[in-house]
Design an enzyme around this catalytic site. Structure first.
Site, mmCIF file in Angstrom:
data_model
loop_
_atom_site.group_PDB
_atom_site.id
_atom_site.type_symbol
_atom_site.label_atom_id
_atom_site.label_comp_id
_atom_site.label_asym_id
_atom_site.label_seq_id
_atom_site.Cartn_x
_atom_site.Cartn_y
_atom_site.Cartn_z
ATOM 1 N N ALA A 61 0.739 -1.035 0.182
ATOM 2 C CA ALA A 61 0.114 -0.013 0.021
ATOM 3 C C ALA A 61 0.931 1.324 0.139
ATOM 4 C CB ALA A 61 -0.828 -0.231 1.374
ATOM 5 N N GLY A 100 0.617 -5.175 1.253
ATOM 6 C CA GLY A 100 -0.424 -5.317 0.271
ATOM 7 C C GLY A 100 0.077 -5.918 -1.118
ATOM 8 N N GLU A 103 -0.215 -9.555 -0.665
ATOM 9 C CA GLU A 103 -1.669 -9.917 -0.519
ATOM 10 C C GLU A 103 -2.303 -9.960 -1.868
ATOM 11 O OE1 GLU A 103 -3.516 -8.271 3.541
ATOM 12 O OE2 GLU A 103 -1.953 -6.772 2.742
ATOM 13 N N GLU A 123 3.300 -5.423 7.251
ATOM 14 C CA GLU A 123 2.712 -4.427 7.669
ATOM 15 C C GLU A 123 3.144 -4.077 9.037
ATOM 16 O OE1 GLU A 123 1.819 -6.713 5.678
ATOM 17 O OE2 GLU A 123 0.118 -5.929 4.136
HETATM 18 C C1 LIG Z 1 -8.042 0.851 5.741
HETATM 19 C C2 LIG Z 1 -6.893 0.562 4.749
HETATM 20 C C3 LIG Z 1 -6.722 -0.954 4.217
HETATM 21 C C4 LIG Z 1 -5.424 -1.234 3.811
HETATM 22 C C5 LIG Z 1 -5.378 -2.804 3.688
HETATM 23 C C6 LIG Z 1 -4.100 -3.078 3.029
HETATM 24 C C7 LIG Z 1 -2.834 -2.753 3.897
HETATM 25 C C8 LIG Z 1 -1.902 -2.913 3.365
HETATM 26 C C9 LIG Z 1 -0.623 -2.418 4.031
HETATM 27 C C10 LIG Z 1 0.694 -2.433 3.435
HETATM 28 O O1 LIG Z 1 0.894 -2.584 2.297
HETATM 29 S S1 LIG Z 1 1.738 -1.200 4.223
HETATM 30 C C11 LIG Z 1 3.182 -1.229 3.324
HETATM 31 C C12 LIG Z 1 3.778 -2.316 3.320
HETATM 32 N N1 LIG Z 1 4.985 -2.309 2.468
HETATM 33 C C13 LIG Z 1 6.343 -2.236 3.023
HETATM 34 O O2 LIG Z 1 6.425 -2.320 4.241
HETATM 35 C C14 LIG Z 1 7.168 -1.975 2.226
HETATM 36 C C15 LIG Z 1 7.903 -0.665 2.243
HETATM 37 N N2 LIG Z 1 9.184 -0.576 1.531
HETATM 38 C C16 LIG Z 1 10.147 -0.984 1.454
HETATM 39 O O3 LIG Z 1 10.362 -1.994 2.134
HETATM 40 C C17 LIG Z 1 11.485 -0.554 0.741
HETATM 41 O O4 LIG Z 1 10.808 0.751 0.205
HETATM 42 C C18 LIG Z 1 11.397 -1.600 -0.719
HETATM 43 C C19 LIG Z 1 9.978 -1.656 -1.372
HETATM 44 C C20 LIG Z 1 11.997 -3.031 -0.127
HETATM 45 C C21 LIG Z 1 12.585 -0.934 -1.632
HETATM 46 O O5 LIG Z 1 13.572 -0.627 -0.981
HETATM 47 P P1 LIG Z 1 14.537 0.219 -1.802
HETATM 48 O O6 LIG Z 1 16.014 0.216 -0.744
HETATM 49 O O7 LIG Z 1 14.834 0.031 -3.138
HETATM 50 O O8 LIG Z 1 14.084 1.657 -1.726
HETATM 51 P P2 LIG Z 1 13.762 2.519 -0.708
HETATM 52 O O9 LIG Z 1 14.733 3.606 -0.272
HETATM 53 O O10 LIG Z 1 13.453 1.860 0.512
HETATM 54 O O11 LIG Z 1 12.486 3.396 -1.105
HETATM 55 C C22 LIG Z 1 12.217 4.142 -2.290
HETATM 56 C C23 LIG Z 1 11.487 5.304 -2.192
HETATM 57 O O12 LIG Z 1 10.072 4.827 -2.033
HETATM 58 C C24 LIG Z 1 9.323 5.114 -0.826
HETATM 59 N N3 LIG Z 1 8.331 3.754 -0.457
HETATM 60 C C25 LIG Z 1 8.816 2.475 -0.318
HETATM 61 N N4 LIG Z 1 7.884 1.902 -0.112
HETATM 62 C C26 LIG Z 1 6.804 2.789 -0.133
HETATM 63 C C27 LIG Z 1 5.360 2.433 0.152
HETATM 64 N N5 LIG Z 1 4.950 1.222 0.401
HETATM 65 N N6 LIG Z 1 4.546 3.487 0.061
HETATM 66 C C28 LIG Z 1 4.978 4.748 -0.224
HETATM 67 N N7 LIG Z 1 6.406 5.009 -0.378
HETATM 68 C C29 LIG Z 1 7.245 3.917 -0.458
HETATM 69 C C30 LIG Z 1 10.586 5.135 0.027
HETATM 70 O O13 LIG Z 1 10.217 6.154 0.945
HETATM 71 C C31 LIG Z 1 11.526 5.864 -0.872
HETATM 72 O O14 LIG Z 1 11.017 7.271 -0.971
HETATM 73 P P3 LIG Z 1 12.086 8.436 -0.812
HETATM 74 O O15 LIG Z 1 11.270 9.889 -1.246
HETATM 75 O O16 LIG Z 1 12.865 8.168 -1.918
HETATM 76 O O17 LIG Z 1 12.803 8.481 0.514
#
Ligand SMILES: CCCCCC/C=C/CC(=O)SCCNC(=O)CCNC(=O)[C@H](O)C(C)(C)COP(=O)(O)OP(=O)(O)OC[C@H]1O[C@@H](n2cnc3c(N)ncnc32)[C@H](O)[C@@H]1OP(=O)(O)O
Length: 719
Positions: A61, A100, A103, A123
């Site tokens: 997400a 997500g 998922e 999450e």
């Molecule tokens: C009522 C609501 C119902 C919702 C129901 C569903 C619920 C879902 C919950 C979720 O899915 S929560 C999100 C879960 N995801 C994660 O935990 C992954 C988080 N990201 C990472 O672990 C890493 O970013 C990565 C994907 C492994 C990539 O790593 P890498 O080292 O290649 O890059 P980063 O420097 O970490 O990230 C680059 C850039 O992207 C931004 N970012 C990463 N993930 C997200 C995200 N999920 N959403 C928004 N932005 C994300 C990160 O902040 C970096 O941005 P920046 O501006 O360059 O710092």
């Protein structure tokens, strides 16, 4: 967004397109809904592949949407629609499938992963649970115990482990999308009855109640007050005990509580803060994006005590050639053995070969002549370090970066001992250096942006979370720690016990309270520093003046313990008693309690009762106040830098977001008021006086933490 194309005549290919990680933003979700509709409505399409562009399936997400008014199609019905499709849908997983993202893949009928892909329901690390059906589908797919492990920890699994667990159906070393398309062609037209995970019965462990009770107990213990792991257990329990639709209702209910919690905000703040500290800047205006690091192939470590050994291992594990120098014979022999052992144990854990050939040992400092970077880790003594830096400056080839692992001493003074002060920076590792994730990169007024950029890049290569900070006594972490430790001692003088103070701090979420932590680190470390600072006076003098040193309140309690040879765990006695030297279990020590009573009597102190709130406020607000001073002095560029240092280096509970975030959650006005109260009650503790920056932030309406940097800049320009 998401793009729909048709490949190999009959396969609908849906590509998520939301750089950098293909997060499921509102536009992307809408794109998927539209693309799925197109694929299912196209009679030429017999099966479907979902992939992500640029080598990453999906980062879950869009975390940036949390806390905003979320629009666009919700995830749950979108995933249900995919699962309900009568055309087979295959997820082609490259890079990461997290949260997500995984998922979404679990809603597909098949999963093909690249061998280098990582998968996880992450999450919980953001204070949430997998609320797009993850808590209900994963246990149905891989069983309750394995699902509990993954969901409550947020752990990433490799494609190989995912295959073994049954999360993916195929792993490939080739082009994942091509393989997934082949797979999709092979399953077109086949029955999907056995492929919809939500229809699977959840394997029910023989004694559900006993299993969940045991798991809950373990999770509670390791969660240290975090609520998301507990909710994860409750959601998986619903999967094991309720029909799917009711389990989904429970999942949504639990998520609703977590979604708006302070802990989720704190954990999501930490996620972004960890990334923000990489975008460092210096007061000179030098920045991460305008400073070019030099590549480091060969490095040296001077001094093979505890820190030097850990640093040498961390460098070798990062693939660098290392020259490890120790001039003292006994330490040299011992270190060689210890370093090899550390590398062998690490390699065994990782299932790789130990990089033993990466390190060459020498007893002669001349051996560092051709290295690109040196990290000095000799004993914490300025005269000794001065000498080492003078030597390094003449021995090393032109352009070698000279770094010090000092934890508090003046980096600029050491730079002044060299011919090229611009090449000198601090690289402050935390013990054990090959394990702890934090690295403070300390720049002095003369450090070049390239030296800082190089140390930051090297830290990243070593797997560290590196934070660039300015030069002052103790830098950020240890400077803030000092008032925290002192408050703990003052509380003992006034009537508290180590058990009360540690209990309050551990309940707050620290892994160890301040006294247990001091026993672990060794009480003699601080004693030596205080002696060097001229603060230690031997013996137990009485009267109030005995507790005033250098014009301010001082507690000699720690010194008195050290005089008795009580150095903590290593001697079997400190603030607690241990079964034998080196034991780890802290036990109540009657000797210590009578010693405290005697001490109070001698100093005419009447012990008073105090509660956990006072313990927390005095220890934590003193530390936070110093954090504001650090921001005021420009030693840290922003609150995120301080918070990341505390979360990664000092075991500050991540679900509380770090000390500065915590202050913003408590309310700056309240922190200010309580500091004023304690300063009035203890005027002889100067650092309890609220810092100007805190006052000004409160006066300007207590802006939220993400606006502090801007506010500080504005306040500075008004001075
Ligand atoms: C009522 C609501 C119902 C919702 C129901 C569903 C619920 C879902 C919950 C979720 O899915 S929560 C999100 C879960 N995801 C994660 O935990 C992954 C988080 N990201 C990472 O672990 C890493 O970013 C990565 C994907 C492994 C990539 O790593 P890498 O080292 O290649 O890059 P980063 O420097 O970490 O990230 C680059 C850039 O992207 C931004 N970012 C990463 N993930 C997200 C995200 N999920 N959403 C928004 N932005 C994300 C990160 O902040 C970096 O941005 P920046 O501006 O360059 O710092």
């Amino acid at each position: 967004m998401a793009q729909f194309t048709r490949v190999s005549r009959s396969v609908g290919l849906i590509t998520l397109q939301n750089p950098p990680v293909n997060a499921l933003s509102a536009v992307t979700r809408q794109g998927i809904v539209d693309a799925v509709k197109s694929a299912l409505g196209d009679p030429k399409v017999k099966s479907v592949v979902i992939c992500g562009q640029n080598g990453i399936f999906c980062g879950g997400a869009d975390i940036k949407e949390f806390g905003t008014n979320i629009t666009g199609p919700p995830l749950v019905p979108m995933i249900h629609a995919i699962e309900a499709s009568n055309k087979p849908v295959v997820a082609a997983i490259e890079g990461s499938a997290f949260g997500g993202g995984l998922e979404l893949a679990l809603g597909c009928h098949y999963r093909v992963a690249h061998s280098k892909a990582k998968l996880g329901l992450t999450e919980v690390t953001l204070g949430l649970l997998p609320a797009a059906g993850g808590t209900q589908r994963l246990p149905r797919l891989i069983g309750v115990p394995a699902a509990l492990n993954l969901i409550t920890t947020g752990r990433h699994v490799t494609a190989a482990e995912a295959l073994q667990l049954g999360i993916v159906d195929q792993v490939t070393d080739h082009n994942t999308v091509d393989e997934a398309v082949k797979f999709a062609l092979s399953v077109a037209g086949k029955s999907l009855d056995a492929r919809r995970i939500s229809t699977y019965p959840c394997p029910r462990p023989s004694d559900v109640d006993a299993l969940f009770e045991e798991v809950m107990q373990k999770v509670r213990q390791s969660a240290r007050g975090a609520i998301a792991p507990i909710a994860c257990v409750q959601a998986v329990r619903a999967a094991a005990t309720l029909p799917y639709s009711q389990g989904m209702e429970r999942e949504q209910e639990l998520m609703a509580t977590l979604f708006t919690s302070g802990q989720a905000r704190a954990l999501q703040y930490c996620f972004f803060a960890q990334r923000a500290v990489g975008r460092w800047s210096m007061p000179s205006g030098a920045r991460w994006d305008t400073s070019k690091p030099r590549s480091i192939r060969k490095a040296a470590v001077i001094g093979l005590g505890t820190m030097g050994r850990g640093i040498a291992v961390a460098l070798a594990q990062a693939g660098l050639s290392v020259v490890a120098v120790e001039t003292q014979e006994k330490q040299f022999t011992e270190a060689k053995k210890m370093v090899s052992g550390m590398m062998e144990r690490g390699a065994k854990r990782r299932g790789t070969a130990p990089p033993l050939d990466k390190i060459t040992y020498s007893q002669n400092i001349q051996a560092v002549a051709d290295v690109d970077l040196v990290i000095e880790a000799v004993f914490e003594d300025m005269a000794l370090k001065e000498k080492v830096f003078q030597q390094l400056s003449t021995i090393c080839k032109q352009g070698t970066f000279l770094c010090t692992n000092t934890s508090a001493l003046d980096v600029d003074h050491l730079a002044s001992q060299t011919r090229n002060p611009e090449l000198v920076v601090g690289m402050h590792f935390f013990a054990p250096a090959h394990v702890m994730k934090l690295l403070e990169v300390v720049y002095g007024p003369r450090s070049s942006p390239q030296a800082v950029a190089t140390a930051m890049q090297l830290g990243k290569k070593m797997g560290k979370v590196s934070v660039a900070v300015g030069n002052c006594r103790g830098f950020v972490g240890n400077r803030m720690l000092k008032p925290y430790l002192e408050q703990a001692l003052f509380l003992l003088e006034e009537g508290a016990t180590p058990e009360l103070v540690d209990g309050a701090l551990e309940e707050f979420g620290f892994a160890l309270g301040v006294f247990k932590m001091s026993d672990l680190s060794g009480l003699d470390v601080g004693w030596k520093i205080r002696k060097g600072d001229g603060l230690v006076e031997p013996g137990l003098a009485s009267g109030p003046s005995a507790r005033i040193r250098q014009g301010r309140r001082y507690s000699p309690l720690g010194d008195l313990l050290c005089e008795q040879g009580r150095f903590g765990q290593k001697t079997g006695q400190g603030w607690y008693r241990y079964d034998k030297p080196g034991s780890r279990v802290a036990r109540y020590d009657p000797w210590l309690h009578s010693f405290l009573e005697e001490y109070r009597t001698q100093h005419g102190i009447v012990a008073r009762r105090m509660d956990q709130q006072e313990v927390l406020e005095r220890c934590l607000y003193a530390l936070i106040n110093e954090g504001f001073r650090i921001l005021e002095d420009g030693i840290a560029a922003g609150p995120e830098d301080i918070d990341i240092i505390y979360v990664f280096g000092y075991s500050w509970p991540r679900h509380r977001g770090g000390p500065m975030f915590y202050a913003s959650m408590v309310g700056l006005a309240k922190v200010l008021k309580r500091l004023e109260h304690y300063h009035q009650a203890h005027p002889d503790i100067p650092y309890m006086q609220p810092c100007n920056l805190l006052r000004r932030l409160v006066a300007s309406g207590s802006p939220p933490v993400h606006k502090w940097k801007e506010a500080i800049k504005k306040l500075r320009s008004q001075l």
